[in-house]
Motif scaffolding. Sequence first.
Motif, PDB file in Angstrom:
ATOM      1  N   SER A  68       0.833  -1.199   0.000  1.00  0.00           N
ATOM      2  CA  SER A  68       0.000   0.000   0.000  1.00  0.00           C
ATOM      3  C   SER A  68       0.866   1.247   0.000  1.00  0.00           C
ATOM      4  O   SER A  68       1.895   1.306   0.669  1.00  0.00           O
ATOM      5  CB  SER A  68      -0.906  -0.009   1.236  1.00  0.00           C
ATOM      6  N   ASP A  79      -2.494  -4.261  -0.613  1.00  0.00           N
ATOM      7  CA  ASP A  79      -3.794  -4.142  -1.277  1.00  0.00           C
ATOM      8  C   ASP A  79      -3.848  -5.159  -2.402  1.00  0.00           C
ATOM      9  O   ASP A  79      -2.828  -5.505  -2.990  1.00  0.00           O
ATOM     10  CB  ASP A  79      -3.973  -2.745  -1.879  1.00  0.00           C
ATOM     11  N   HIS A  90      -7.364  -1.155  -6.829  1.00  0.00           N
ATOM     12  CA  HIS A  90      -6.923  -1.770  -5.578  1.00  0.00           C
ATOM     13  C   HIS A  90      -8.105  -1.920  -4.635  1.00  0.00           C
ATOM     14  O   HIS A  90      -8.970  -1.051  -4.567  1.00  0.00           O
ATOM     15  CB  HIS A  90      -5.844  -0.908  -4.903  1.00  0.00           C
ATOM     16  N   PRO A  92      -9.083  -3.647  -0.493  1.00  0.00           N
ATOM     17  CA  PRO A  92      -8.511  -4.220   0.735  1.00  0.00           C
ATOM     18  C   PRO A  92      -8.495  -5.747   0.631  1.00  0.00           C
ATOM     19  O   PRO A  92      -9.429  -6.345   0.098  1.00  0.00           O
ATOM     20  CB  PRO A  92      -9.470  -3.763   1.834  1.00  0.00           C
TER      21      PRO A  92
END
Length: 160
Positions: A68, A79, A90, A92
């Motif tokens: 990230s 990510d 991207h 999570p």
Amino acid sequence: MHKQSYPNQRKTDSPIESSIENLSRAIFTVNRHAKTASDPKFLYALKRKALEKLILEGKAEKKGLHFSRNPKNSQQQSDVLVLAGEYYFHLPPSKEDFANLPHLGELNDQYRNPKANMSLTIAKNLLQRYTNFHPTTNQGHSQKKHYQKPVFKKLGESYL
């Protein structure tokens, strides 16, 4: 007299087609606006729902993990890199992503997504129709908070 149609004339009454190209362009537009929005929660949630549905339908693919760029609490964070149409996004990561996806290392600054010429309204409408995800009353538009005058008590009085 009948209405004549011109090739460059905008069609305002017919909804835009839910093709992978249009959906990925709409996600790109929503994501770009979310980065500068005063309350981006709904836009990011709409992006996430649309990408998850595209992945579920096999129209988008998780490529790997990237470090990230802005990690929380200065700790290293990753990510998931998702390819949808010609665009990369991207998301999570989940615990399964760490087990199943290769780590691609640092983000490549040389790559840029193609330009997307789509208004935010059209992009939001397309993604909301595709995901069936709509803002609740406290999502989307943040309501203005009313100013409340401070109350000053005399010395020794309790505030409770």
